[in-house]
Design an enzyme around this catalytic site. Structure first.
Site, PDB file in Angstrom:
ATOM      1  N   SER A   1       0.809  -1.220   0.000  1.00  0.00           N
ATOM      2  CA  SER A   1       0.000   0.000   0.000  1.00  0.00           C
ATOM      3  C   SER A   1       0.843   1.272   0.000  1.00  0.00           C
ATOM      4  O   SER A   1       0.364   2.326  -0.388  1.00  0.00           O
ATOM      5  CB  SER A   1      -0.940   0.012   1.199  1.00  0.00           C
ATOM      6  OG  SER A   1      -0.202   0.033   2.397  1.00  0.00           O
ATOM      7  N   ASP A   2       2.089   1.174   0.430  1.00  0.00           N
ATOM      8  CA  ASP A   2       2.976   2.340   0.481  1.00  0.00           C
ATOM      9  C   ASP A   2       4.343   1.946  -0.067  1.00  0.00           C
ATOM     10  O   ASP A   2       4.897   0.931   0.338  1.00  0.00           O
ATOM     11  CB  ASP A   2       3.145   2.845   1.916  1.00  0.00           C
ATOM     12  CG  ASP A   2       1.833   3.273   2.542  1.00  0.00           C
ATOM     13  OD1 ASP A   2       1.062   3.957   1.853  1.00  0.00           O
ATOM     14  OD2 ASP A   2       1.586   2.916   3.704  1.00  0.00           O
TER      15      ASP A   2
END
EC number: 2.4.2.1
Length: 42
Positions: free
Chosen positions: A8-9
């Protein structure tokens, strides 16, 4: 053994998902994982 990962990051590009995007993509990943697990049980 099978692994399914969702990122996600990004530490490299500094890109990240919003909370809504994270929820949506993780829900999709979980559904896919459950479908795959069911197929492997057959």
């Amino acid at each position: 053994a099978l692994t399914l990962l969702t990122v996600s990051d990004s530490l490299i590009t500094k890109e990240s998902l919003s909370s809504l995007e994270r929820q949506t993509t993780f829900n999709t990943m979980v559904k896919l994982a459950l479908e795959m697990a069911c197929e492997l049980q057959k």
